[in-house]
Design an enzyme around this catalytic site. Structure first.
Site, PDB file in Angstrom:
ATOM      1  N   HIS A  31      10.556  -2.196  -2.458  1.00  0.00           N
ATOM      2  CA  HIS A  31      10.249  -2.359  -1.022  1.00  0.00           C
ATOM      3  C   HIS A  31       9.476  -3.829  -0.483  1.00  0.00           C
ATOM      4  CE1 HIS A  31      10.032  -0.450   3.187  1.00  0.00           C
ATOM      5  NE2 HIS A  31      10.788  -1.693   3.143  1.00  0.00           N
ATOM      6  N   ASP A  63       1.963  10.964  -4.010  1.00  0.00           N
ATOM      7  CA  ASP A  63       2.329  11.900  -2.736  1.00  0.00           C
ATOM      8  C   ASP A  63       2.019  13.339  -2.673  1.00  0.00           C
ATOM      9  OD1 ASP A  63       1.819  10.016  -0.569  1.00  0.00           O
ATOM     10  OD2 ASP A  63       4.167   9.387  -0.841  1.00  0.00           O
ATOM     11  N   TYR A 116       5.114   7.482   6.345  1.00  0.00           N
ATOM     12  CA  TYR A 116       6.522   7.403   5.603  1.00  0.00           C
ATOM     13  C   TYR A 116       7.129   8.620   5.729  1.00  0.00           C
ATOM     14  CZ  TYR A 116       7.626   3.075   3.311  1.00  0.00           C
ATOM     15  OH  TYR A 116       8.005   1.810   3.258  1.00  0.00           O
TER      16      TYR A 116
END
Ligand SMILES: *[C@@H]1O[C@H](CO)[C@@H](O)[C@H](O)[C@H]1NC(C)=O
Ligand SMILES: *[C@@H]1O[C@H](CO)[C@@H](O)[C@H](O)[C@H]1NC(C)=O
Ligand SMILES: *[C@@H]1O[C@H](CO)[C@@H](O)[C@H](O)[C@H]1NC(C)=O
Ligand SMILES: *[C@@H]1O[C@H](CO)[C@@H](O)[C@H](O)[C@H]1NC(C)=O
Ligand SMILES: *[C@@H]1O[C@H](CO)[C@@H](O)[C@H](O)[C@H]1NC(C)=O
Ligand SMILES: *[C@@H]1O[C@H](CO)[C@@H](O)[C@H](O)[C@H]1NC(C)=O
Ligand SMILES: *[C@@H]1O[C@H](CO)[C@@H](O)[C@H](O)[C@H]1NC(C)=O
Ligand SMILES: [Cu+2]
Length: 786
Positions: free
Chosen positions: A691, A390, A471
């Site tokens: 997750h 990211d 996100y």
């Protein structure tokens, strides 16, 4: 210490006289309403915020507006020979300036300055230029300085020293992404008859995107893309609407006429062309999968019956007598209780904290995020091929304004952030918040047969939230009165889901045709601790089971004990938290033992959540770009050339990234006696979560369980718990026989002078919220209003 373990124990306490005291005749009763004890200001005017001036100008202070304007003008001047085009109006075949920001000074220079002897470090800019006027577009990083620019003095040179690839240059496979989008639209148009039938969507109401990073196959640049329906609701739900059709494309080179559609994947069957796929679709017996349709299920507005009493305002925190910390907003310097630090800001990773001092002594030189991975897996190429790095997208640009009263208490102090990219400054107002809050549980307490003593747990938090695509990452730095610092990340927002087909081993089905695609979040942080100087040792104390003979024992006893060791060199510097938590790690200073011979230090330990590292080993997607994610934490020797564990452009070329963290481990000694100059142990630790979204992740993942933290906590650092110094504690003595209160001590802490705080201030007008503001800095218009 004595525990009230039964009648014998409590008798022992009384007999020892520990709790003996003289009972006053008229025990005062705690009465919060007694106005004569506590002065009251009916008007509730909070005292002004305490002010502070940073002890030295912040050497990490972001480039100012003037510095940026001058820098951009200087870069574009023909004298520099960079052949740049202003981004506004630039084509894909031009060269333009991307990021312009402060390049952090080297630690050696910063310490000499901070600690008194050296000059202020010269300011340098990090400049990234996108070279598009070439067959092989690339990104090149530069170091420009000194800043502010001085003609004939300021120089530009390639920024290489931060990158162990050897150069700050990487191919830019994103240079033609705009053209690729258009080209993919044409392909999609050519098969819209099929997709409208199978997916209920075509190029007009869906987008095509997929793997990240791109793949290289036999020298060709490959992408897999997938249909994602546009939301039909008012919500940002596209990542919940993947459809089950995938296109493999070859996008090598810059000429779209050379790009190829290689394969079409539907229902786990591979087709070689649109015609082949169309023939199959028309043939009898062709199996059509479900379509995932948008609807109310993806919206986040209130829905369903509110629980009983839910409409009443819930408890909120107040700050009754004004702020108890001070911020130098210009210098970006903060003091709270015994802590002080400077704030820095990078486009790639957002906020960094520098020169964190506790009780006047530096404990941490630098603390901040390095990279965030979201690594997916699946039976389909999109999920299998997705491993976001990211920092490439950048945390900085998406550190949006916080919602007062929701993201942070309304009484928080808010700071603005700015990112300078492509000749434009993007300012996000009120995007960092600083506030004190009550933990909701005490910091310490004890009850004896004759007294109870308890200390408030007031935490100071610095928070920012970066929304990168679907996100939302909430990053909080929590400071405690016992000297601890907690680094915490929470994740919310929309999950990136998968189309549900043939992939039950990669996630749960959570809607008609949607899978909650499994993924790992791994966020790497740097903590450069300096405990009483820069020469430190990373110590391990293991808690081990043992069978031991003692002089007093008649037979061997099965028990446990401590085993101490130091991490000798970097080869031992890759560490996983011990099973059963049976090891303690601390950065200590062996040269300054306390009076008991222990080395003072700061311990590093897992906090909230379950500590993780990346599950995938030798990731086909990330290759050499994620070597910081193989373990829970790492220790390396501090080096000016190893300032970051990752580089934003790593995802452009993961097999040969700008920074390969694995190369940091070259066996150098980590023992403090072998260290010279600036030589502290740098700890790189990971936060994150495995997750596996379930139906409760719809519409958004909730922060409750999607969080992870690490504590840095004093370890034999002081001779006692420093929170004893706070007056925010109560000691109530009572008669051990009758229970009557005999004395109440609040140690000088008073009740709030304001007994009728203005609660409306805690519900600010949310219409004053502002989205990001953009100001063009090149070409710069002095009077943009005209
Ligand atoms: C409160 O406000 C009133 C009206 O402005 C003023 O007359 C009074 O002096 C104030 N009281 C205090 C304690 O500041
Ligand atoms: C300078 O850039 C332009 C595109 O902006 C390009 O056409 C030209 O060839 C470049 N000149 C040189 C000398 O590289
Ligand atoms: C930091 O140190 C490196 C290596 O010694 C040097 O090349 C670089 O110029 C320094 N950077 C700054 C900003 O002073
Ligand atoms: C910069 O140097 C050049 C060549 O030495 C000289 O002609 C020019 O006047 C200088 N410019 C400034 C602003 O000093
Ligand atoms: C779409 O189909 C037409 C007609 O077959 C063809 O000429 C064209 O190249 C196709 N477009 C793409 C982008 O493949
Ligand atoms: C997409 O657009 C087509 C018409 O082009 C329409 O028939 C279809 O229902 C639309 N699908 C969605 C999901 O909006
Ligand atoms: C990692 O995977 C690549 C590609 O499969 C392989 O060539 C390489 O040997 C692997 N490296 C390790 C350390 O397993
Ligand atoms: Cu997630």
């Amino acid at each position: 210490m004595v525990r009230l373990g039964g009648i014998l124990a409590s008798l022992a306490v009384i007999a020892s006289g520990v709790v003996a005291y003289a009972a006053p005749n008229h025990p005062p009763r705690l009465n919060p309403r007694s106005t004569h004890l506590y002065p009251r200001d009916e008007n509730c005017t909070a005292p002004p915020n305490p002010s502070v001036a940073a002890p030295k100008p912040n050497p990490w202070k972001p480039l100012s507006n003037t510095e940026i304007i001058d820098l951009l003008a200087w870069l574009h001047a023909p004298a520099q020979g960079l052949n740049l085009t202003a981004y506004e109006g630039a084509t894909t075949w031009d060269n333009w300036v991307g990021v312009t920001e402060l390049l952090a000074p080297n630690k050696t220079d910063a310490l000499a300055y901070l600690d008194g002897s050296g000059p202020a470090p010269k300011r340098y800019a990090r400049v990234v230029i996108s070279y598009g006027a070439t067959e092989k577009p690339y990104l090149q990083e530069y170091m420009v300085g000194p800043i502010p620019v001085v003609q004939n003095v300021t120089k530009i040179e390639p920024l290489n020293y931060l990158y162990n690839k050897g150069e700050g240059k990487t191919p830019n496979y994103g240079a033609d992404s705009g053209t690729q989008k258009v080209w993919l639209g044409l392909i999609a148009q050519n098969m819209s008859d099929i997709t409208l039938d199978l997916l209920g969507t075509d190029h007009k109401n869906s987008s095509l995107w997929g793997i990240d990073p791109l793949w290289e196959e036999n020298g060709r640049i490959i992408s897999w893309t997938q249909y994602w329906s546009y939301p039909t609701s008012n919500y940002d739900s596209s990542t919940l609407l993947p459809q089950g059709l995938y296109l493999k494309i070859d996008i090598t080179g810059r000429d779209w006429q050379g790009w190829r559609l290689l394969n079409i994947l539907y229902d786990n069957k591979l087709y070689g062309s649109i015609d082949e796929f169309r023939a199959a679709w028309r043939s009898p017996g062709f199996r059509k999968l479900a379509k995932q349709v948008d609807g109310e299920w993806t919206g986040t507005s209130q829905a369903g019956t509110a629980p009983l009493l839910d409409m009443r305002p819930p408890p909120i925190q107040i700050q009754p007598d004004g702020q108890r910390f001070a911020v130098d907003k210009d210098a970006k310097y903060v003091e709270w209780m015994d802590f002080a630090f400077y704030i820095g800001f990078r486009r790639d990773t957002g906020v960094n904290l520098y020169d964190i001092k506790y009780k006047g002594k530096r404990i941490i030189y630098e603390l901040g995020l390095q990279e965030a991975i979201a690594h997916y897996a699946g039976n389909d190429p999109t999920q299998s091929g997705t491993a976001y790095l990211d920092s490439y997208y950048g945390f900085g640009p998406y550190v949006f304004e916080l919602v007062p009263g929701y993201d942070c208490p309304a009484y928080a102090t808010f700071l603005d952030t700015a990112v300078h990219e492509v000749g434009t400054t993007t300012t996000n107002k009120n995007s960092i918040c600083l506030f004190e809050h009550d933990a909701g549980y005490p910091l310490r307490r004890h009850t004896s047969p004759s007294y109870v003593s308890v200390t408030r747990n007031t935490i100071f938090t610095l928070r920012f939230i970066s929304t990168i695509g679907n996100y939302d990452y909430d990053l909080s730095y929590n400071f405690y009165l016992d000297g601890s610092i907690e680094i915490k990340v929470r994740a919310s927002g929309y999950i990136q889901s998968a189309f549900y087909a043939h992939n039950e081993d990669y996630g749960y089905q959570i809607h008609d045709a949607t899978s909650g695609s499994m993924h790992d979040h791994v966020l790497n942080f740097k903590a450069d601790l300096d405990i009483l100087g820069t020469k430190n040792t990373f110590e391990k104390v293991s808690i081990v089971p043992k069978t031991t003979d003692y002089v007093w024992s008649t037979s061997p006893r099965n028990t446990m004990r401590l085993e101490r060791s130091s991490v000798q060199n970097e080869d031992e510097g890759k560490i996983n938290w011990a099973a059963n938590g049976a090891a303690m790690y601390a950065v200590v200073n062996k040269d300054q033992p306390n009076k008991f011979g222990s080395s003072p230090g700061y311990r590093i330990m897992p906090g909230a959540g379950t500590p993780i590292h990346l599950t995938v080993q030798n990731s086909s997607n990330l290759q050499k770009a994620a070597e910081f994610s193989t373990h829970h934490l790492y220790v390396t020797k501090q080096k000016d050339t190893e300032q970051h564990s990752a580089a934003a452009a790593n995802s452009m070329n993961p097999k040969d990234p700008l920074i390969n963290f694995g190369k940091f481990f070259d066996g150098e000694s980590l023992l403090q006696e072998d260290m010279t100059l600036v030589s502290s142990s740098v700890v790189w630790f990971n936060l994150g979560m495995h997750h596996v979204p379930h139906t409760g992740d719809l519409p958004n993942t909730v922060f409750t369980t999607a969080q992870s933290s690490v504590f840095l906590s004093p370890h034999n650092y002081l001779l006692g718990d420093p929170s004893r110094a706070t007056s925010q504690q109560a000691e109530i003595r009572f008669d051990s026989k009758t229970g009557e209160v005999t004395a109440v001590n609040m140690f000088g802490s008073t009740l709030p002078s304001c007994t009728r705080p203005d609660l409306t201030a805690l519900y600010p007008d949310l219409r004053s919220y502002k989205g990001p503001q953009y100001v063009r800095k090149f070409p710069h218009d002095e009077n943009p209003g005209q």
